[in-house]
Design a protein around this motif. Structure first.
Motif, PDB file in Angstrom:
ATOM      1  N   VAL A  48       0.826  -1.191   0.000  1.00 30.11           N
ATOM      2  CA  VAL A  48       0.000   0.000   0.000  1.00 30.11           C
ATOM      3  C   VAL A  48       0.869   1.253   0.000  1.00 30.11           C
ATOM      4  O   VAL A  48       0.698   2.144  -0.834  1.00 30.11           O
ATOM      5  CB  VAL A  48      -0.963   0.018   1.197  1.00 30.11           C
ATOM      6  N   GLU A  89     -11.377  -1.915  -0.741  1.00 26.69           N
ATOM      7  CA  GLU A  89     -10.186  -1.735   0.080  1.00 26.69           C
ATOM      8  C   GLU A  89     -10.358  -2.290   1.487  1.00 26.69           C
ATOM      9  O   GLU A  89      -9.453  -2.126   2.320  1.00 26.69           O
ATOM     10  CB  GLU A  89      -9.797  -0.261   0.110  1.00 26.69           C
ATOM     11  N   TYR A  93      -4.842  -4.917   7.213  1.00 30.64           N
ATOM     12  CA  TYR A  93      -3.692  -4.075   6.919  1.00 30.64           C
ATOM     13  C   TYR A  93      -2.560  -4.442   7.868  1.00 30.64           C
ATOM     14  O   TYR A  93      -2.737  -4.469   9.089  1.00 30.64           O
ATOM     15  CB  TYR A  93      -4.060  -2.595   7.057  1.00 30.64           C
TER      16      TYR A  93
END
Length: 120
Positions: A48, A89, A93
């Motif tokens: 990212v 999205e 993460y």
């Protein structure tokens, strides 16, 4: 070793914003870069954003103009500001750090991940 602890994930409406943080501890003296990857179910883990020790940043093309990575070297902390989030999205993460060892070898470390959910 380096330990990475992420925070800031959660539920966000599409078009909304979130701010992730990652704190590094342990053997942090030679960290060269820190950044963020994400992985959605059934997908590959993808880069990212990343910030290097000289402040240089790189971003995935899909997030340019919407995401911003920043750091505080004194506190060994990296943030990811995410704006205008899209449903696709939604992902886990992961914080990432790369450390130089012995002047030439490199080690890579990962945090446990933080879930970002984007709802309609």
């Amino acid at each position: 070793q380096v330990q990475l602890v992420e925070s800031g994930g959660g539920l966000v409406q599409h078009g909304g914003s979130a701010r992730l943080s990652c704190a590094a501890s342990g053997n942090i003296f030679s960290i060269d870069a820190m950044g963020w990857h994400r992985q959605a179910p059934g997908n590959q883990r993808e880069l990212v954003a990343r910030i290097f020790d000289d402040g240089t940043t790189i971003y995935a093309d899909s997030v340019k103009g919407r995401f911003t990575i920043s750091r505080d070297n004194a506190k060994n902390t990296v943030w990811l500001q995410m704006n205008s989030l899209k449903p696709e999205e939604a992902a886990v993460y992961y914080c990432n750090a790369v450390r130089t060892v012995g002047g030439s070898s490199m080690e890579t470390y990962w945090g446990q991940g933080t879930q970002v959910t984007v709802s309609s």
